[in-house]
Design an enzyme around this catalytic site. Structure first.
Site, PDB file in Angstrom:
ATOM      1  N   ASP A  65     -13.196  39.706  23.777  1.00 49.91           N
ATOM      2  CA  ASP A  65     -14.168  40.775  23.913  1.00 49.91           C
ATOM      3  C   ASP A  65     -15.410  40.387  23.114  1.00 49.91           C
ATOM      4  OD1 ASP A  65     -15.194  43.545  24.277  1.00 49.91           O
ATOM      5  OD2 ASP A  65     -14.799  43.662  22.131  1.00 49.91           O
ATOM      6  N   ASP A 111     -18.550  42.629  22.092  1.00 42.92           N
ATOM      7  CA  ASP A 111     -19.101  43.567  21.110  1.00 42.92           C
ATOM      8  C   ASP A 111     -18.009  44.153  20.222  1.00 42.92           C
ATOM      9  OD1 ASP A 111     -21.827  43.420  22.109  1.00 42.92           O
ATOM     10  OD2 ASP A 111     -21.060  44.448  23.873  1.00 42.92           O
ATOM     11  N   CYS A 132     -18.857  42.737  33.218  1.00 48.95           N
ATOM     12  CA  CYS A 132     -18.829  43.754  34.270  1.00 48.95           C
ATOM     13  C   CYS A 132     -20.012  44.691  34.061  1.00 48.95           C
ATOM     14  CB  CYS A 132     -17.521  44.541  34.224  1.00 48.95           C
ATOM     15  SG  CYS A 132     -17.554  46.007  35.294  1.00 48.95           S
ATOM     16  N   HIS A 160     -20.631  47.407  35.843  1.00 50.52           N
ATOM     17  CA  HIS A 160     -20.362  48.662  36.553  1.00 50.52           C
ATOM     18  C   HIS A 160     -19.943  49.798  35.622  1.00 50.52           C
ATOM     19  CE1 HIS A 160     -19.135  45.331  39.438  1.00 50.52           C
ATOM     20  NE2 HIS A 160     -20.231  45.830  39.964  1.00 50.52           N
ATOM     21  N   CYS A 168     -14.447  49.809  39.901  1.00 48.55           N
ATOM     22  CA  CYS A 168     -14.257  48.394  40.224  1.00 48.55           C
ATOM     23  C   CYS A 168     -12.948  47.905  39.611  1.00 48.55           C
ATOM     24  CB  CYS A 168     -15.434  47.578  39.697  1.00 48.55           C
ATOM     25  SG  CYS A 168     -15.582  47.653  37.888  1.00 48.55           S
ATOM     26  N   CYS A 207     -13.060  45.035  37.866  1.00 50.42           N
ATOM     27  CA  CYS A 207     -13.441  44.117  36.787  1.00 50.42           C
ATOM     28  C   CYS A 207     -13.642  44.838  35.462  1.00 50.42           C
ATOM     29  CB  CYS A 207     -14.677  43.321  37.164  1.00 50.42           C
ATOM     30  SG  CYS A 207     -16.114  44.259  37.712  1.00 50.42           S
ATOM     31  N   ASP A 226     -11.221  44.738  20.288  1.00 49.62           N
ATOM     32  CA  ASP A 226     -11.228  45.726  19.207  1.00 49.62           C
ATOM     33  C   ASP A 226     -10.873  47.136  19.647  1.00 49.62           C
ATOM     34  OD1 ASP A 226     -13.663  45.845  20.647  1.00 49.62           O
ATOM     35  OD2 ASP A 226     -14.694  46.774  18.945  1.00 49.62           O
TER      36      ASP A 226
END
Length: 202
Positions: free
Chosen positions: A10, A12, A91, A93, A106, A108, A135
């Site tokens: 991940d 952020d 992603c 979306h 979606c 994703c 996280d």
């Protein structure tokens, strides 16, 4: 065909300090422990692949094209520690978005596993030997749905703690460095018994 194991990351709050909806390269900083953790994972033979929700696009907060500068800055920061990413997936979306072409449900957007599965196809990744590090529990669920083992970075960013069988990480760590130490010390393993669970569509 030769396959590889990956550390799916991940962005952020895990890889970089979480600045909500940030696309300003000047505000991007590696998270505590990220540099040490990335070096450990790379040296252990893991491919390093970012998997990131970027719903700011759907929310109209920034253009999708702005993500390229973020990726470029991240590449610069990692280059300073001698690490390179093998992939970067995002992603744009969100089903409640305001930009019509991105306001969709979606496969994703995490906790769905679509980005992980796409990366696995593109990079010949053995998901059963790979890990997802994030996280929040949506990261854990996405990794579990794809068939990976998972590490939760318990840095305070998860606030809802909605539990389910798919939202229990294999390891919990305070930062990426500790997670990498736990992962590299763990025995290499085959596929999880719950590998490749189909997305729910929810």
């Amino acid at each position: 065909m030769e396959t590889h194991r990956a550390a799916f990351l991940d962005k952020d709050g895990t890889l970089v300090v979480d600045v909500p909806y940030n696309v300003d390269p000047d505000q991007i900083r590696l998270a505590p422990g990220a540099a040490e953790g990335l070096v450990l994972l790379r040296d252990a033979g893991f491919r390093l692949i970012v998997i990131s929700n970027q719903s700011g696009v759907a929310r109209g907060l920034f253009a999708e094209a702005a993500i390229a500068a973020v990726r470029g800055r991240l590449g610069e920061l990692l280059g300073e520690i001698g690490v390179a990413l093998d992939g970067f997936y995002y992603c744009p979306h969100h089903p409640q978005g305001v930009v019509p072409e991105y306001a969709v449900a979606c496969e994703c957007r995490k906790p769905q596993p679509g980005m992980i599965l796409a990366a696995a196809r593109d990079h010949a990744i053995d998901l059963g030997r790979s890990w997802f590090l994030g996280d929040i529990l949506d990261d854990v669920e996405a990794g579990r749905r794809a068939g990976c083992r998972t590490a939760l970075i318990a840095n305070g960013n998860e606030t809802e703690w909605e539990r389910s069988p798919l939202r229990w990480p294999d390891v919990v760590a305070r930062d990426l460095a500790e997670a990498a130490r736990l992962i590299t010390a763990a025995p290499d393993a085959g596929p999880r018994p719950d590998a490749n669970i189909h997305p729910t569509g929810e």
